[in-house]
Enzyme design. Sequence first.
Site, PDB file in Angstrom:
ATOM      1  N   GLN A  74       0.977  -1.270  -0.073  1.00 50.45           N
ATOM      2  CA  GLN A  74      -0.174   0.142  -0.134  1.00 50.45           C
ATOM      3  C   GLN A  74       0.873   1.193  -0.042  1.00 50.45           C
ATOM      4  O   GLN A  74       1.436   1.931   1.072  1.00 50.45           O
ATOM      5  CB  GLN A  74      -0.969   0.065   1.219  1.00 50.45           C
ATOM      6  CG  GLN A  74      -1.905   1.014   1.216  1.00 50.45           C
ATOM      7  CD  GLN A  74      -2.966   0.811   2.162  1.00 50.45           C
ATOM      8  OE1 GLN A  74      -3.082   0.299   2.934  1.00 50.45           O
ATOM      9  NE2 GLN A  74      -3.932   1.829   2.181  1.00 50.45           N
ATOM     10  N   PHE A  75       1.173   1.787  -1.100  1.00 50.20           N
ATOM     11  CA  PHE A  75       1.956   2.801  -1.315  1.00 50.20           C
ATOM     12  C   PHE A  75       1.447   4.142  -0.680  1.00 50.20           C
ATOM     13  O   PHE A  75       2.031   5.008  -0.273  1.00 50.20           O
ATOM     14  CB  PHE A  75       2.402   3.155  -2.775  1.00 50.20           C
ATOM     15  CG  PHE A  75       1.148   3.717  -3.493  1.00 50.20           C
ATOM     16  CD1 PHE A  75       1.179   5.199  -3.701  1.00 50.20           C
ATOM     17  CD2 PHE A  75       0.116   3.012  -4.447  1.00 50.20           C
ATOM     18  CE1 PHE A  75      -0.147   5.790  -4.386  1.00 50.20           C
ATOM     19  CE2 PHE A  75      -0.741   3.673  -4.765  1.00 50.20           C
ATOM     20  CZ  PHE A  75      -0.923   4.801  -5.094  1.00 50.20           C
ATOM     21  N   THR A  76       0.046   4.131  -0.428  1.00 46.47           N
ATOM     22  CA  THR A  76      -0.704   5.483   0.077  1.00 46.47           C
ATOM     23  C   THR A  76      -0.262   5.731   1.457  1.00 46.47           C
ATOM     24  O   THR A  76      -0.584   6.674   2.023  1.00 46.47           O
ATOM     25  CB  THR A  76      -2.157   5.332  -0.058  1.00 46.47           C
ATOM     26  OG1 THR A  76      -2.622   4.012   0.804  1.00 46.47           O
ATOM     27  CG2 THR A  76      -2.530   5.068  -1.693  1.00 46.47           C
TER      28      THR A  76
END
Length: 146
Positions: A74-76
């Site tokens: 999850q890059f967010t």
Amino acid sequence: MRAVVQRVLRARVTVGGEQVGGFDEPGLLVYLGVTHGDGPDEIAWLARKIWEVRLLRDEQSASDVGAPVLVVSQFTLYGDARKGRRPTWQAAAPGPVSEPAYDAVCAELVRLGARVERGVFGADMQVESVNDGPITLVLEKEPSAS
């Protein structure tokens, strides 16, 4: 490297309507983000911390009871929305950097003895879980100086 770890009763991740990972027993759901400069030190530290942190019932760790771990990229987690209304993702490492780091965290968890379930890196995933407690913890290791 940053992880959001949740104690769950069950969790699953689907891609295109098909389940690609999950479990139906108590375990950990881990959302994993990678930033620039993360490397072997951060990978080893975070995998061990996930495996040994005492988040399960009766102050037990996943390693104590052999609980499963579902790891979802999850890059967010490295999003920044302090200015304006649109987050920036500049602190998130690009796919060619973050995908091998994600794979390495999963591999290190397996090496430590974990039963690891996974999402699909870069895919549009749907994650379902039943949080137990609820218990959610953020684990973070800043990149080591080169």
